[in-house]
Design an enzyme around this catalytic site. Structure first.
Site, PDB file in Angstrom:
ATOM      1  N   GLU A  63     -40.496  83.937  36.430  1.00 46.75           N
ATOM      2  CA  GLU A  63     -39.137  83.626  36.869  1.00 46.75           C
ATOM      3  C   GLU A  63     -38.924  82.126  37.004  1.00 46.75           C
ATOM      4  O   GLU A  63     -37.879  81.590  36.608  1.00 46.75           O
ATOM      5  CB  GLU A  63     -38.832  84.339  38.184  1.00 46.75           C
ATOM      6  CG  GLU A  63     -38.917  85.852  38.126  1.00 46.75           C
ATOM      7  CD  GLU A  63     -38.102  86.472  37.004  1.00 46.75           C
ATOM      8  OE1 GLU A  63     -37.138  85.846  36.527  1.00 46.75           O
ATOM      9  OE2 GLU A  63     -38.446  87.589  36.579  1.00 46.75           O
ATOM     10  N   HIS A  75     -36.065  91.118  25.409  1.00 47.16           N
ATOM     11  CA  HIS A  75     -37.315  91.418  26.089  1.00 47.16           C
ATOM     12  C   HIS A  75     -38.323  92.095  25.167  1.00 47.16           C
ATOM     13  O   HIS A  75     -39.505  92.182  25.490  1.00 47.16           O
ATOM     14  CB  HIS A  75     -37.053  92.287  27.317  1.00 47.16           C
ATOM     15  CG  HIS A  75     -36.151  91.630  28.299  1.00 47.16           C
ATOM     16  ND1 HIS A  75     -34.788  91.795  28.266  1.00 47.16           N
ATOM     17  CD2 HIS A  75     -36.411  90.783  29.319  1.00 47.16           C
ATOM     18  CE1 HIS A  75     -34.244  91.081  29.242  1.00 47.16           C
ATOM     19  NE2 HIS A  75     -35.209  90.458  29.893  1.00 47.16           N
TER      20      HIS A  75
END
Length: 559
Positions: A370, A457
């Site tokens: 992140e 993804h």
């Protein structure tokens, strides 16, 4: 005792806990984590890194001065680059190499309008001479008509419809549609006048929504959309007993890391906004069990520290934006929320507690993933859709594993598995596999012409596979007790150079070559250039390994 914050280092004991399996929410699409590291099984080979090509470690004031200097010469730079009179350059970032080469990242405007896909990186030597220019688009803007036939309200309506079709809730425009020049994948490369609308609210799984929608201002056609929220003494759940950076104020301690840009960790307490800074009287956080709210806070705070230390110690980067400012971590988001995400708006990482609130998504690799979305946003900023989006996700995967290996934590050793600690599927398997991404049932092992049509993804698997091959090589091997068996598209072997060198190559490409429109072909070009600059030209073992690893995932050919 003084009331001024005092830095503290804290450790605490881990307690073992047995947690049953749970049913995971669909995918954790917003948190793909993967990457690699050098192993004893596969030592790095080839030449030593050219230290002159490594980034200089800049203090915040030194970086600010470089940006100021670049700001004063934007007009001259625009003239040197042959831009038209209506084009202006805006400095986003500056990176300086140890040999004096400066890489300045610019955004561009035309007639006062932001140019999306008009960004560039300009390299100058220590004398100020331009030596290289990496452009997101080579399109000429001179003579572009900036008129619009579509009204902003129509663009907003289209964007709201796009959000609702994605099953977003509480949708509303978070800002008025702004007129822009669109240069991304346009017909014939010609500029298009468009509106950019950003829709807020919540995504279907409860993640905050920042959906960008681009509408042609002449025809009303939707040109593109992408999501800007990137779904990224402590007794931790995943990393054992660790030392945390905290601060003391009076008789209270807080999860405030004054040694790392004052990074702070907050408890959302199952809410979705606000939150309170973790505070306590004893400077001991958590007990290793998810039922204790401080445990997830300790994990997230620790992961943030490891990521800060990795970027600073290995790559000379002083925080996410290289400005010495720490981000914020927020844990216990929502209820049974199986995701984690990065937001530029709050400059923060946010973590859910997983299904049954039993497995917080706060492992080392998730935290590093992140935070790396923030680094990417401040550097290459690959647009979060199509092939650039896959590369954006892969970059977080790559450095997540690099941080994990670099940490050398015995409770969470480095590996090429994705999210192996958080059990997002509920069956004990990792979310992803870097040696053969298709093992997850969806990710791509190799590039094809349809890669840009795959969710970012899963198209990220191409770069993740490349990075694993570059780090460890092909075929069967065991690294830190984990068995891997990585195939190649061309059925030819690849010899790895180790994760340390591989990560340096990717970082240099990210910070000095990549831009908003970088696709897989351009990533190959950028990493080859980075390998040449770091390791001494096209004859080096590292340059050849980069070329071979890309060919092994069907991007380009072997030398």
């Amino acid at each position: 005792m003084s009331n001024s914050p005092t830095p503290r280092r804290r450790s605490a004991r881990r307690r073992t806990t047995a947690i049953g399996t749970f049913t995971a929410v669909a995918a954790l699409l917003g948190m793909a984590v993967q990457a690699g590291t050098a192993s004893a099984d596969n030592p790095a080979s080839g030449t030593k890194v050219d230290t002159g090509a490594l980034p200089m470690k800049l203090s915040p004031s030194q970086r600010a001065e470089l940006i100021r200097e670049a700001d004063t010469s934007t007009a001259a730079t625009a003239t040197t680059l042959g831009l038209s009179a209506k084009e202006k350059l805006v400095v986003r970032d500056v990176v300086k190499d140890r040999d004096g080469t400066t890489h300045t990242r610019y955004e561009r405007t035309y007639a006062g309008l932001p140019v999306l896909g008009g960004d560039m990186v300009v390299a100058t030597d220590k004398s100020g001479k331009v030596t290289d220019v990496n452009r997101a688009s080579k399109a000429k803007l001179a003579g572009t008509d900036t008129g619009a036939e579509v009204k902003p309200a129509a663009a907003e309506k289209q964007a709201l419809g796009a959000a609702k079709s994605e099953k977003s809730t509480k949708t509303k425009a978070s800002q008025e549609p702004r007129k822009v020049v669109w240069l991304v994948d346009t017909k014939g490369g010609a500029p298009v006048i468009a509106y950019e609308t950003v829709i807020g609210g919540l995504q279907k799984d409860g993640t905050p929504n920042e959906l960008h929608v681009i509408t042609d201002a002449v025809t009303g056609k939707k040109l593109r959309q992408w999501q800007a929220v990137h779904n990224g003494t402590g007794n931790t759940m995943y990393s054992g007993q660790v030392t945390l950076g905290t601060a003391q104020s009076g008789s209270q301690y807080t999860l405030s890391d004054t040694q790392r840009g004052n990074h702070r960790t907050y408890n959302l307490n199952r809410g979705t906004s606000g939150g309170t800074l973790f505070t306590g009287p004893d400077d001991v956080w958590g007990n290793g069990q998810p039922s204790n709210a401080e445990t997830a806070g300790a994990d997230a705070h620790y992961g943030a520290a490891l990521t800060w230390d990795y970027y600073k110690g290995v790559h000379g980067r002083n925080g996410i934006r290289n400005d010495g400012v720490g981000a914020t971590s927020r844990v216990h988001y929502g209820n049974n929320y199986s995701n984690a995400f990065w937001q530029n708006g709050c400059f923060c990482m946010t973590y859910g507690d997983g299904a049954g609130n039993a497995k917080p998504l706060t492992s080392i690799d998730v935290a590093a993933h992140e935070m790396t979305h923030g680094v990417t946003s401040a550097t290459g900023n690959m647009q979060y859709s199509r092939e650039p989006g896959g590369l954006n996700e892969a970059t977080s995967d790559i450095f997540a594993a690099a941080v994990e290996f670099n940490a050398k934590n015995p409770s969470d050793v480095g590996d090429y598995l994705v999210g192996e600690k958080i059990d997002i599927r509920g069956n004990g398997t990792p979310l992803r596999y870097m040696d053969k991404p298709s093992k997850d049932g969806r990710s791509l092992d190799n590039w094809s012409s349809s890669a840009g049509n795959v969710d970012v993804h899963y198209s990220s698997g191409i770069a993740n596979h490349f990075f694993y091959l570059l780090s460890e090589g092909s075929g069967k091997k065991v690294v830190n007790g984990v068995s891997y068996d990585s195939p190649t598209y061309d059925n030819k072997p690849v010899t790895g150079i180790g994760i340390d060198k591989a990560a340096k190559i990717w970082f240099r490409a990210l910070t000095t070559k990549f831009n908003t429109t970088t696709n897989y072909a351009a990533a190959r070009t950028g990493t080859l250039a980075a390998a040449s600059e770091l390791f001494g030209g096209t004859a080096s073992a590292e340059y050849k390994a980069v070329a071979n690893a890309w060919a092994a995932v069907n991007v380009g050919s072997r030398p």
